[in-house]
Design a protein around this motif. Structure first.
Motif, mmCIF file in Angstrom:
data_model
loop_
_atom_site.group_PDB
_atom_site.id
_atom_site.type_symbol
_atom_site.label_atom_id
_atom_site.label_comp_id
_atom_site.label_asym_id
_atom_site.label_seq_id
_atom_site.Cartn_x
_atom_site.Cartn_y
_atom_site.Cartn_z
ATOM 1 N N PHE A 548 0.847 -1.402 0.034
ATOM 2 C CA PHE A 548 0.084 0.112 0.037
ATOM 3 C C PHE A 548 0.822 1.117 0.128
ATOM 4 C CE2 PHE A 548 -2.803 3.037 2.685
ATOM 5 C CZ PHE A 548 -3.765 3.068 1.355
ATOM 6 N N LEU A 549 1.664 1.401 0.766
ATOM 7 C CA LEU A 549 2.232 2.877 1.080
ATOM 8 C C LEU A 549 3.840 2.675 0.472
ATOM 9 C CD1 LEU A 549 1.945 3.059 4.955
ATOM 10 C CD2 LEU A 549 0.827 4.237 3.126
ATOM 11 N N GLU A 550 4.314 1.871 -0.134
ATOM 12 C CA GLU A 550 5.476 1.612 -0.940
ATOM 13 C C GLU A 550 6.578 1.607 -0.228
ATOM 14 O OE1 GLU A 550 7.733 3.785 -4.510
ATOM 15 O OE2 GLU A 550 5.972 4.389 -4.041
ATOM 16 N N LYS A 551 6.875 2.815 0.492
ATOM 17 C CA LYS A 551 8.076 2.885 1.575
ATOM 18 C C LYS A 551 7.739 4.061 2.284
ATOM 19 C CE LYS A 551 10.430 5.837 -1.661
ATOM 20 N NZ LYS A 551 11.688 6.348 -2.443
ATOM 21 N N PRO A 552 8.697 4.328 3.539
ATOM 22 C CA PRO A 552 8.485 5.530 4.342
ATOM 23 C C PRO A 552 8.819 6.710 3.573
ATOM 24 C CG PRO A 552 9.614 3.759 5.666
ATOM 25 C CD PRO A 552 9.464 3.303 4.181
ATOM 26 N N LEU A 553 7.905 7.744 3.907
ATOM 27 C CA LEU A 553 8.037 9.199 3.367
ATOM 28 C C LEU A 553 7.754 9.050 1.907
ATOM 29 C CD1 LEU A 553 11.212 10.519 5.014
ATOM 30 C CD2 LEU A 553 9.075 10.490 5.740
ATOM 31 N N SER A 554 7.131 7.860 1.294
ATOM 32 C CA SER A 554 6.541 8.214 0.091
ATOM 33 C C SER A 554 5.458 8.920 -0.337
ATOM 34 C CB SER A 554 6.237 6.645 -0.347
ATOM 35 O OG SER A 554 4.810 6.457 0.305
ATOM 36 N N PRO A 555 4.923 9.371 -1.381
ATOM 37 C CA PRO A 555 3.829 10.306 -1.450
ATOM 38 C C PRO A 555 2.717 10.049 -0.753
ATOM 39 C CG PRO A 555 5.121 10.224 -3.483
ATOM 40 C CD PRO A 555 5.733 8.889 -2.573
ATOM 41 N N LEU A 556 2.317 8.826 -0.822
ATOM 42 C CA LEU A 556 1.017 8.336 -0.238
ATOM 43 C C LEU A 556 1.352 8.385 1.164
ATOM 44 C CD1 LEU A 556 -1.767 7.259 -0.470
ATOM 45 C CD2 LEU A 556 -0.705 5.153 -0.466
ATOM 46 N N ALA A 557 2.308 7.834 1.669
ATOM 47 C CA ALA A 557 2.804 7.971 3.326
ATOM 48 C C ALA A 557 2.624 9.441 3.506
ATOM 49 C CB ALA A 557 4.071 7.332 3.607
ATOM 50 N N GLU A 558 3.139 10.254 2.888
ATOM 51 C CA GLU A 558 3.329 11.601 3.454
ATOM 52 C C GLU A 558 1.755 12.113 3.378
ATOM 53 O OE1 GLU A 558 5.550 13.667 4.418
ATOM 54 O OE2 GLU A 558 7.339 13.033 3.625
ATOM 55 N N ARG A 559 0.927 11.712 2.359
ATOM 56 C CA ARG A 559 -0.357 12.248 2.536
ATOM 57 C C ARG A 559 -1.095 11.797 3.521
ATOM 58 N NH1 ARG A 559 -5.219 11.311 0.134
ATOM 59 N NH2 ARG A 559 -4.564 9.124 -0.817
ATOM 60 N N LEU A 560 -1.036 10.550 3.683
ATOM 61 C CA LEU A 560 -1.950 9.796 4.916
ATOM 62 C C LEU A 560 -1.288 9.957 6.120
ATOM 63 C CD1 LEU A 560 -3.153 6.654 2.951
ATOM 64 C CD2 LEU A 560 -4.310 8.697 3.312
ATOM 65 N N LEU A 561 -0.127 9.888 6.607
ATOM 66 C CA LEU A 561 0.508 9.643 7.653
ATOM 67 C C LEU A 561 1.198 10.773 8.328
ATOM 68 C CD1 LEU A 561 2.046 5.982 7.142
ATOM 69 C CD2 LEU A 561 -0.219 6.632 7.950
ATOM 70 N N HIS A 562 1.278 11.988 7.658
ATOM 71 C CA HIS A 562 1.821 13.179 7.969
ATOM 72 C C HIS A 562 0.877 14.275 8.058
ATOM 73 C CE1 HIS A 562 6.077 11.834 8.065
ATOM 74 N NE2 HIS A 562 5.402 10.819 7.279
ATOM 75 N N THR A 563 0.982 15.227 8.771
ATOM 76 C CA THR A 563 0.186 16.729 8.798
ATOM 77 C C THR A 563 0.892 17.809 8.618
ATOM 78 O OG1 THR A 563 -1.692 17.346 10.120
ATOM 79 C CG2 THR A 563 0.391 16.539 11.432
ATOM 80 N N ASP A 564 0.115 18.963 8.571
ATOM 81 C CA ASP A 564 0.739 20.252 8.512
ATOM 82 C C ASP A 564 0.390 20.907 9.686
ATOM 83 O OD1 ASP A 564 1.727 22.900 8.310
ATOM 84 O OD2 ASP A 564 0.302 23.248 6.463
ATOM 85 N N HIS A 565 1.526 21.035 10.681
ATOM 86 C CA HIS A 565 1.049 21.528 12.041
ATOM 87 C C HIS A 565 0.761 23.189 11.839
ATOM 88 C CE1 HIS A 565 2.017 18.020 13.945
ATOM 89 N NE2 HIS A 565 3.248 17.988 13.519
ATOM 90 N N HIS A 566 1.127 23.641 10.845
ATOM 91 C CA HIS A 566 0.924 25.277 10.628
ATOM 92 C C HIS A 566 -0.746 25.431 10.185
ATOM 93 C CE1 HIS A 566 5.265 26.592 10.970
ATOM 94 N NE2 HIS A 566 5.291 25.524 10.296
ATOM 95 N N ALA A 567 -1.390 24.406 9.937
ATOM 96 C CA ALA A 567 -2.595 24.515 9.135
ATOM 97 C C ALA A 567 -3.857 25.007 10.110
ATOM 98 C CB ALA A 567 -3.016 23.179 8.363
ATOM 99 N N TRP A 568 -3.544 24.956 11.572
ATOM 100 C CA TRP A 568 -4.502 25.110 12.510
ATOM 101 C C TRP A 568 -3.765 25.904 13.444
ATOM 102 C CZ3 TRP A 568 -4.057 23.365 17.271
ATOM 103 C CH2 TRP A 568 -3.146 22.210 17.820
ATOM 104 N N GLN A 569 -4.607 26.824 14.044
ATOM 105 C CA GLN A 569 -4.187 27.697 15.274
ATOM 106 C C GLN A 569 -4.648 27.756 16.588
ATOM 107 O OE1 GLN A 569 -1.770 30.093 14.596
ATOM 108 N NE2 GLN A 569 -1.604 29.308 12.371
ATOM 109 N N MET A 570 -3.946 27.800 17.682
ATOM 110 C CA MET A 570 -4.325 27.807 19.012
ATOM 111 C C MET A 570 -5.197 29.244 19.150
ATOM 112 S SD MET A 570 -3.944 25.347 21.071
ATOM 113 C CE MET A 570 -3.593 25.877 22.643
ATOM 114 N N PRO A 571 -6.086 29.158 20.052
ATOM 115 C CA PRO A 571 -6.725 30.534 20.064
ATOM 116 C C PRO A 571 -5.945 31.400 20.715
ATOM 117 C CG PRO A 571 -7.638 28.871 21.752
ATOM 118 C CD PRO A 571 -6.637 28.039 20.824
#
Length: 575
Positions: A548-571
């Motif tokens: 499924f994922l091919e390898k660590p840090l693959s494009p699919l792994a990056e999309r499903l298993l990683h996130t953008d911490h800048h994309a939401w804000q604390m109040p």
């Protein structure tokens, strides 16, 4: 040493002890509500008062040091009357609806009131109700607050976030969010330490067990449950089970009796997290990019960093937490293999944590096309559900968890301990860097309950400087030292709760006991017993990458298993 007399017992004790501590050495219990050793020694509740011979006024035992020749009475008529009066005054301002309180049977005010034989109140009841957002993961009930100040001191002295403060004066005194803010606008990390140190139920998690029961009984839902590492070392405490008796398999049996269709081990996703995080670290280290790299498994820590040091968010690993990785895999790879429509899956995670209830609501944490995790239950909630279902835990079976997501390594198990994420990551990073395994315990220098640990390890001819910190007060000290260039690290593990997830804000509460160390030791024992101790050797992890994922840090792994911490804000952000 000084000689004192307590309830007609002559004792020799250390002169640095308080009366409360000296009495304990003589096996004499002095009841108390507000006292926390080294944290809250202010004598606010006045329950621990004792009588000193030759003194007219009673003194508080928790903060009065012993002196040579003291003659102390801990239960004289004067003491009993005063103590009883003080408890009755507290009860006159307390919502005593014990029958449907989640701390009933484990409430210090209730216990002391029962011990004093209080069956009625001579005072008029005046209970204050302050509105609160019932959807927020942390709930405060002003009607149950006894003004002991424990929450303030824990948040100030241990977590260094100053979320709580005293409001008003006199009999109107209460505790609320500091600076006249709402809890949504405060810098609360949702660590839950104020909850576990509240002696009553003035602070508790949002109760979600009824939503779980509804899902279990819905014939149109496939209910999938994951169990976090630290839960298995704690769930049996409320039933008097030893850690050897309270296995994850027995908890799985209980969940199936409730109606769960599949029960899996979050340790599997911890192994998956290691595959991504270890490779991400090696990539950053090689490129000297955004170092030090912080672990990202703890949502309480992430809330802390985003509110206190937002300029350092890029140092966070982009790898999702095991909870969220598990959710993504359940509703993609597993759903495909099992032939289940992901829209029909109701995914429940059992966590030792309050902040996990917030984590599942972060929009960028849902990448499967559905909501990755539908519901989070704390360890305390699942314990109450087992009791509500009248399940006899002594007759549960050690049936294996479901395949294929029930297979996990010892490296996954130690995620629940401070230092465990770092150690597990280093085991696999060493393999990825050198092509061979180090000894499984080669990185054990990062273990232990110390608030700030550091070590350097050789990977081939490369030295990796590591630090492990637990508790947000210690975290602030480390970050400030980093920013002053007093220390330098390549890789840092942070857990918001003292002792790590084992001491999480959703774990069972035992007055006067801190069990994170004991629980962590149980997790390391599971690691030692597991024939698989390296995440990269988990056969199901290998299959997921192959299929499924091919390898660590693959494009699919990056999309499903990683996130953008800048994309939401604390109040709110620290100024």
């Amino acid at each position: 040493m000084v000689t004192i007399t307590i309830d007609h017992q002559v004792l020799q004790v250390d002169e640095d002890l308080t009366i409360l501590e000296a009495a304990k050495k003589a096996y004499i219990e002095i009841p108390h509500l507000c006292f926390l050793k080294g944290i809250n020694e202010i004598g606010a509740c006045r329950i621990c008062v004792v009588e000193l011979e030759g003194k007219d006024k009673l003194v508080t035992a928790c903060n009065t040091q012993v002196q040579e020749g003291m003659v102390i009475y801990t239960n004289s008529p004067k003491v009993r009357w005063t103590r009883r009066c003080n408890v009755q005054l507290l009860l006159s301002q307390h919502d005593c609806e014990c029958a449907y309180c989640s701390r009933s049977g484990n409430c210090e005010l209730q216990r002391i009131s029962n011990d004093l034989g209080i069956t009625s109140l001579p005072y008029e009841k005046k209970v204050t109700y302050i509105p609160w957002n019932q959807n927020f993961p942390l709930i405060r009930e002003s009607s149950k607050c006894i003004k002991c100040m424990r929450c303030i001191q824990i948040c100030d002295k241990i977590q260094d976030l100053h979320v709580w403060d005293v409001q008003q004066t006199g009999s109107r005194t209460t505790v609320n969010v500091s600076l006249n803010r709402s809890i949504e606008d405060a810098e609360c990390s949702l660590c839950g330490q104020c909850i576990t140190h509240c002696p009553v139920n003035a602070l508790h998690v949002r109760e979600d067990s009824e939503r779980a029961f509804d899902a279990f009984s819905d014939p149109n839902k496939i209910t999938i449950v994951q169990i976090a590492p630290a839960v298995r070392s704690a769930w049996g405490e409320s039933f008097g089970l030893t850690t050897e008796e309270a296995t994850i398999e027995k908890l799985g049996d209980a969940l199936r009796k409730m109606g769960a269709d599949y029960v899996f081990d979050t340790n599997f996703a911890a192994d998956l997290t290691i595959m991504e995080e270890a490779n991400e670290f090696l990539k950053r280290f090689t490129q000297q990019d955004h170092l030090p790299m912080f672990t990202s498994c703890c949502p309480g820590w992430i809330r802390f960093l985003k509110s206190q040091y937002p300029d350092m968010i890029s140092c966070l690993s982009t790898a999702k937490s095991p909870q969220q990785m598990f959710g993504t895999i359940v509703k993609t790879w597993f759903a495909q293999k099992a032939g289940i429509d992901p829209a029909n899956i109701y995914h429940i995670s059992i966590m030792p944590c309050v902040a996990k209830k917030h984590e599942i609501d972060i929009p960028v944490m849902n990448d499967s096309g559905c909501r990755d995790v539908d519901l989070v239950l704390t360890t305390r909630e699942i314990v109450r559900m087992i009791k509500a279902e009248h399940i006899d835990v002594h007759h549960l079976q050690d049936d294996p968890l479901d395949d294929p997501l029930g297979t996990a390594t010892g490296a996954g198990a130690i995620f629940g301990s401070s230092g465990g994420v770092m150690e597990a990551a280093l085991r696999s990073a060493y393999y990825f860097h050198t092509g061979e395994n180090a000894a499984p315990d080669a990185f054990k220098a990062v273990r232990g309950m110390n608030g700030w640990k550091e070590a350097a390890f050789m990977m081939g001819d490369t030295s990796i400087r590591c630090a492990v910190v637990n508790g947000l007060g210690n975290t602030r000290k480390l970050i400030e030292a980093l920013r002053r260039n007093e220390v330098r690290y390549d890789f840092i593990e942070v857990m918001a709760c003292p002792g790590g997830c084992s001491g999480g804000g959703g774990q069972p509460i035992h007055e006067g006991e801190e069990l994170a160390k004991t629980r962590s030791q149980a997790l390391y024992q599971l690691d030692q017993k597991n024939p698989l101790r390296f995440s990269h050797e988990n056969p199901i992890i290998q299959a997921i990458y192959e299929e499924f994922l091919e390898k660590p840090l693959s494009p699919l792994a990056e999309r499903l298993l990683h996130t953008d911490h800048h994309a939401w804000q604390m109040p709110a952000k620290r100024k």
